[in-house]
Motif scaffolding. Sequence first.
Motif, short mmCIF file in Angstrom:
data_model
loop_
_atom_site.label_atom_id
_atom_site.label_comp_id
_atom_site.label_asym_id
_atom_site.label_seq_id
_atom_site.Cartn_x
_atom_site.Cartn_y
_atom_site.Cartn_z
N MET A 206 0.83 -1.20 0.00
CA MET A 206 0.00 0.00 0.00
C MET A 206 0.87 1.25 0.00
O MET A 206 1.78 1.39 0.81
CB MET A 206 -0.92 0.00 1.23
CG MET A 206 -1.90 1.17 1.26
SD MET A 206 -3.01 1.12 2.70
CE MET A 206 -4.07 -0.26 2.27
N GLU A 207 0.56 2.17 -0.91
CA GLU A 207 1.28 3.43 -0.96
C GLU A 207 0.89 4.30 0.23
O GLU A 207 -0.27 4.26 0.68
CB GLU A 207 0.96 4.17 -2.26
CG GLU A 207 1.49 3.48 -3.51
CD GLU A 207 3.00 3.49 -3.59
OE1 GLU A 207 3.62 4.40 -3.00
OE2 GLU A 207 3.57 2.58 -4.21
N PRO A 208 1.82 5.14 0.74
CA PRO A 208 1.47 6.01 1.87
C PRO A 208 0.26 6.89 1.61
O PRO A 208 -0.55 7.11 2.51
CB PRO A 208 2.75 6.85 2.05
CG PRO A 208 3.84 5.96 1.58
CD PRO A 208 3.26 5.20 0.41
N LEU A 212 -2.90 6.96 4.02
CA LEU A 212 -3.32 8.21 4.66
C LEU A 212 -4.77 8.53 4.35
O LEU A 212 -5.53 8.97 5.22
CB LEU A 212 -2.41 9.36 4.21
CG LEU A 212 -1.06 9.45 4.91
CD1 LEU A 212 -0.14 10.41 4.18
CD2 LEU A 212 -1.24 9.90 6.36
N ALA A 213 -5.18 8.33 3.09
CA ALA A 213 -6.58 8.58 2.74
C ALA A 213 -7.51 7.68 3.54
O ALA A 213 -8.57 8.11 4.00
CB ALA A 213 -6.78 8.36 1.24
N GLN A 214 -7.12 6.43 3.73
CA GLN A 214 -7.92 5.49 4.52
C GLN A 214 -8.03 5.97 5.97
O GLN A 214 -9.12 5.95 6.56
CB GLN A 214 -7.30 4.10 4.47
CG GLN A 214 -8.03 3.05 5.30
CD GLN A 214 -7.41 1.67 5.16
OE1 GLN A 214 -6.97 1.29 4.07
NE2 GLN A 214 -7.37 0.92 6.25
N ILE A 226 -10.10 15.33 0.66
CA ILE A 226 -8.80 14.81 1.07
C ILE A 226 -7.77 15.20 0.01
O ILE A 226 -7.96 14.92 -1.17
CB ILE A 226 -8.86 13.28 1.23
CG1 ILE A 226 -9.76 12.91 2.42
CG2 ILE A 226 -7.46 12.71 1.43
CD1 ILE A 226 -9.98 11.42 2.58
N PRO A 227 -6.68 15.86 0.39
CA PRO A 227 -5.68 16.28 -0.60
C PRO A 227 -5.08 15.09 -1.34
O PRO A 227 -5.07 13.97 -0.85
CB PRO A 227 -4.62 16.99 0.25
CG PRO A 227 -5.31 17.32 1.53
CD PRO A 227 -6.33 16.27 1.76
#
Length: 338
Positions: A206-208, A212-214, A226-227
């Motif tokens: 999983m990409e950071p 982070l979005a999760q 969400i940016p």
Amino acid sequence: QGPPLGGVTDVLVRRSGQLLAEQRMTALEVLFDAELATGRHTHVVRELRHFVDEYPFGERLQEQLMLALQRSGRTPEALEVYTATRERLDAELGVEPGERLRAMHLQVLKGEADEPVGEVVVPARPAELPRDVRGFAGRTEQLAQLDRQLAARAGAYASDVWIVHGIPGVGKTALALHWAHRVRERFPDGQLYVNLRGFDADREPMEPAVALAQLLRALGADPRRIPEEVDAQAGLYRSLLADRQVLLVLDNARDAEQVLPLLPPTGTVLITSRHRLGRLVAEFGAFSLGLGALTESDSRALLGGVLGEGRVAAEPAAAGELAELCGHLPLALRIAAA
């Protein structure tokens, strides 16, 4: 895509090309107005930059780019857009920016165009831990280490990071989740969990940005706001967790680079990995908790929790042989006992 009437005759281009280009620019302006109205300011910055390069004198597009940047918390960049546009108009056309663009510049200077990076409704207490492992056994000393450090930091607004590492099947996730369930009441602001898939055979790590979005969604952030950029996501994430006592389990991490953007400013973090992640220990003071095979007695206790203590007591030799064949590894024992 591409210039209007690209590939057709020069005559047709002269007749219709300019009109179509103007219609396309108008359509883009309407599109970006709609995107900005729904709060997708961070999502449209890249596209707007592309089109303001294509239409360098399109003041409405410049205005929209300034607004998107301002609402994304990037005010200096918004002001740079205005300065570059004004200089371009003066140098190439000998005119000043129009009234609307000047008004946007003034709004950005005053902060009137500003909006929060993400409008959030934070839930009282996210509770994302997967269920505890049935028949958990052993790891008495490791659990005691975790308990002692938690007691030592009671009331402190700092972040403790633990790296639970060991070979596949040694029970890293089981230990992390078992302890997390034992102490979850000590984290009144909630418990978060992410499987980083660092060594998943079927899927990429999983990409950071995805992780982070999760996490941001779990904390109540509006998905539409969400940016896209990892740094902006991480900033919002840290702001939401500042001074909050949250327990975060980052399972199956591949390396330190995957984990670093996910570390909160306060609370406790449990990271499981096949690697030691020495950089986190050396640079960030993380605690290292290595796991080896279970002892013979702990292997029997695990089998008793899965098969039933009576059955294991009735066949001690068979239980001991099974434990030896499985190398006293918890996962292998559970599979064999299933």
